[in-house]
Design a protein around this motif. Structure first.
Motif, PDB file in Angstrom:
ATOM      1  N   HIS A 434      62.820  33.729  46.510  1.00  0.00           N
ATOM      2  CA  HIS A 434      62.874  34.381  47.823  1.00  0.00           C
ATOM      3  C   HIS A 434      61.933  33.716  48.816  1.00  0.00           C
ATOM      4  O   HIS A 434      61.449  34.347  49.757  1.00  0.00           O
ATOM      5  CB  HIS A 434      62.562  35.867  47.678  1.00  0.00           C
ATOM      6  N   ILE A 435      61.717  32.424  48.622  1.00  0.00           N
ATOM      7  CA  ILE A 435      60.774  31.688  49.462  1.00  0.00           C
ATOM      8  C   ILE A 435      61.165  31.721  50.936  1.00  0.00           C
ATOM      9  O   ILE A 435      60.301  31.688  51.815  1.00  0.00           O
ATOM     10  CB  ILE A 435      60.645  30.234  48.952  1.00  0.00           C
ATOM     11  N   ALA A 436      62.458  31.809  51.233  1.00  0.00           N
ATOM     12  CA  ALA A 436      62.895  31.819  52.633  1.00  0.00           C
ATOM     13  C   ALA A 436      62.422  33.061  53.372  1.00  0.00           C
ATOM     14  O   ALA A 436      62.335  33.052  54.601  1.00  0.00           O
ATOM     15  CB  ALA A 436      64.412  31.706  52.699  1.00  0.00           C
ATOM     16  N   HIS A 437      62.087  34.118  52.618  1.00  0.00           N
ATOM     17  CA  HIS A 437      61.740  35.387  53.263  1.00  0.00           C
ATOM     18  C   HIS A 437      60.375  35.937  52.846  1.00  0.00           C
ATOM     19  O   HIS A 437      59.863  36.842  53.502  1.00  0.00           O
ATOM     20  CB  HIS A 437      62.803  36.448  52.933  1.00  0.00           C
ATOM     21  N   ASP A 438      59.816  35.394  51.777  1.00  0.00           N
ATOM     22  CA  ASP A 438      58.563  35.915  51.231  1.00  0.00           C
ATOM     23  C   ASP A 438      57.445  34.919  51.541  1.00  0.00           C
ATOM     24  O   ASP A 438      57.402  33.818  50.986  1.00  0.00           O
ATOM     25  CB  ASP A 438      58.700  36.113  49.718  1.00  0.00           C
ATOM     26  N   GLU A 439      56.537  35.314  52.407  1.00  0.00           N
ATOM     27  CA  GLU A 439      55.473  34.395  52.829  1.00  0.00           C
ATOM     28  C   GLU A 439      54.558  34.024  51.672  1.00  0.00           C
ATOM     29  O   GLU A 439      54.024  32.913  51.627  1.00  0.00           O
ATOM     30  CB  GLU A 439      54.665  35.015  53.958  1.00  0.00           C
ATOM     31  N   ARG A 440      54.377  34.929  50.689  1.00  0.00           N
ATOM     32  CA  ARG A 440      53.525  34.589  49.544  1.00  0.00           C
ATOM     33  C   ARG A 440      54.123  33.421  48.759  1.00  0.00           C
ATOM     34  O   ARG A 440      53.401  32.535  48.294  1.00  0.00           O
ATOM     35  CB  ARG A 440      53.358  35.797  48.631  1.00  0.00           C
TER      36      ARG A 440
END
Length: 614
Positions: A434-440
């Protein structure tokens, strides 16, 4: 005095046979512990509670180390879920002596890799633990050696097949292999060996070169803080034995940096003849001696290095400051009988020779930290390597800690190999889905990029191979389009490449994750299609096969290869990487089958491959 070492008996590291499991740090003696060991599954995890580590227990079965128990080569061949396994072996006094041990020295048991968590005992005394399935460790068995009699070595390995926070690469979490995931690798899967060292000894060597400064640097790590008056003597020689550099320097701490001027590199018209490249894989021999206050050698090791530089500029990958098209193949490093473990040391040399014979200059070792003996042959024979960290499948604080620690160990192990030109900490957002939406998750990928650069700034780093790049030295794209015209249209010139990279990519994922202002280097980064092709042709496969495109005949297979390679040749790309070298279980899209037999005549495959990008 006991425990002294000498360079007289050291082998030339560049002339080694490729059997030593640590090819860039050789001593004059070592003992291979491969072969039959006692073996038990411990599916109920009762072994620690019931005292299986005590000596004298009769193991239920025999396994051939270093082959994983899931493989037929191990003699076990059980591929189901077995989260805990035990090994045991008697180490003889002759084996201890053959490792060079004598009173006053330490006896180390070294492990190339144990997947995933290991605990080691000698005669019931715990020697140490290690977590990380792809990186080496050592334990100290000196106490057992001092008894001057055989002792029993016991290893417990824990590898939970359902733990998705473990870095696992292509190892399947399901009972049977499916799609692109394969049988698991549990326990010992790289060599185990004995080595005797002095109390104060050379522990690690890290080589790097600065060509404009005409300098080689050695980062030296010792086993402990050295006694007063200790010094280190380093000598570098060419293949004819002619000395190129030599320095003797005091060492006062367990870690030291030694800079060696290489005056021959100052000749601007002649220095290129000394450089390492796939066309001319020139290696230099090195000896490193640890000296006491009287100048006598306490410890000595043979090593090697190659002089070369890696960079990117003008949309091109540069080797030794010259454009070098990336002509690569993806390598799973998997064998049908032995799985992730190579069937022999010779098989690793043959793999490098096969890749080069097919016309490739580069290999992308996929989701595996490969055996160092493979890297030796890549160094010796001239093959560029992209090293990639096996992924975890879940994102959590635990997976972040495990991934970053093991990645650091891998870089530490391999950073002296001249063949390695790129580090790949993440592939296709595995473990950060979910890197596109999860800043962590974005921050993890960016942190791994910068951590890698902090540990080694002499190579390129690809932050997230395939798509959703953060900071990255190369922009890499995975594109399995099978139609020649559509594939060519995406990469035929700089404008087409920019259109492909600027928006949603071939897999429906963004190629650039960050705006140019946040990652300014990415806008000008060279572009490599680092996965393409994936054409299956396996009419005699005993199982159902899978691929991105399926050929109906040998002629159709050749036509499809010519289409996908031809679509990418001659354009504005910095390079390409075909998927893949070998068939691997059900993923039968190799240029050769699982037994390394070419699917078309070798000269035909080579002609298709070598019509390289310009």
């Amino acid at each position: 005095m006991m425990g002294r070492m000498t360079t007289d008996a050291l082998p030339r590291a560049t002339a080694q046979t490729g059997t030593h499991p640590r090819p860039q740090l050789l001593r004059s003696a070592w003992t291979d512990l491969s072969g039959p060991w006692g073996f038990e599954h411990d599916d109920h995890d009762a072994g620690v509670r019931e005292g299986w580590a005590r000596p004298g227990r009769n193991a239920a079965r025999t396994i051939v180390v270093p082959f994983p128990p899931e493989s037929d080569a191990s003699g076990i061949g059980e591929r189901g879920h077995h989260p805990v396994v035990w090994y045991r072996r008697t180490v003889t006094l002759d084996e201890v002596r053959a490792a060079g041990w004598q009173p006053g020295m330490r006896l180390l048991v070294r492990f190339g890799a144990v997947d995933y968590r290991a605990t080691v005992w000698a005669d019931g005394a715990m020697l140490g633990e290690h977590e990380g399935g792809h990186t080496p460790f050592a334990v100290d068995a000196t106490g057992a050696a001092r008894e001057e009699k055989p002792f029993e070595l016991v290893v417990r390995a824990e590898d939970d097949p359902l733990d998705l926070e473990q870095p696992r690469g292509k190892q399947d979490w399901l009972p049977e292999p499916h799609v692109i995931w394969y049988d698991r690798t549990t326990g010992i899967w790289q060599p185990v060996w004995l080595e005797a060292v002095p109390e104060t000894s050379i522990d690690r060597l890290g080589w790097s070169s600065d060509l404009p400064a005409a300098r080689v640097s050695l980062e030296l790590a010792l086993s402990r803080r050295p006694p007063a008056g200790t010094s280190v003597r380093v000598r570098i020689a060419d293949e004819d034995g002619e000395e190129l550099a030599a320095v003797t320097q005091p060492v006062r701490s367990p870690r030291a940096r030694i800079d060696l001027p290489v005056h021959a590199l100052q000749n601007g018209q002649g220095y290129e003849s000394m450089l390492w490249s796939p066309a001319h894989p020139r290696l230099l021999d090195a000896t490193v001696e640890l000296l006491d206050a009287s100048g006598s050698a306490i410890d000595a090791a043979a090593s090697y290095l190659g002089l070369r530089s890696v960079s990117a500029a003008g949309g091109r990958f540069l080797l030794n400051d010259r454009p070098h098209p990336v002509i690569a193949v993806l390598e799973q490093g998997y064998w049908p009988g032995s799985h992730l473990a190579a069937p022999s040391a010779d098989a690793l040399r043959a793999e490098v020779e096969l890749i080069k014979a097919l016309g490739f200059t580069t290999v992308r070792v996929h989701q595996k930290i490969e055996d160092p003996r493979f890297l030796f042959w890549a160094d010796r024979l001239g093959l560029l390597v992209w090293e990639e960290m096996p992924s975890a499948y879940a994102f959590s604080a635990t997976s972040v800690e495990r991934l970053s620690r093991e990645w650091q160990e891998a870089i530490e192990r391999d950073r002296s190999h001249p063949c390695i030109v790129a580090w790949v900490p993440v592939n296709e957002s595995w473990g950060v889905q979910h890197i596109a939406h999860d800043e962590r998750q974005q921050q993890l990928v960016r942190a791994l990029f910068h951590l890698t650069k902090a540990l080694d700034d002499t190579r390129l780093v690809i932050s997230n191979d395939g798509w959703e790049h953060g900071d990255s030295d190369l922009l890499t794209i995975h594109d399995y389009e099978q139609d020649r015209e559509r594939l060519a249209a995406s990469y035929r010139d700089a404008a087409a490449i920019e259109r492909t990279a600027a928006g949603i990519g071939p897999a429906g994922r963004r190629i650039r994750l960050l705006p140019d202002a946040a990652a300014p280097g990415l806008a000008d980064a060279p572009v490599v299609v680092s996965e393409f092709g994936g054409v299956t042709w396996a009419p005699d496969a005993p199982i159902a096969t899978w691929g991105y495109g399926v050929a109906s005949s040998a002629e159709d297979f050749e036509r499809r290869l010519r289409d996908v390679f031809g679509a990418l040749h001659g354009g504005a790309l910095a390079g390409l990487c075909y998927t893949q070298l070998t068939d691997t279980l059900q993923e039968a899209n190799g240029l050769v089958d699982e037994h390394r037999r070419p699917k078309l005549p070798l000269e035909v495959l080579r002609a298709i491959v070598t019509d390289a990008p310009r």
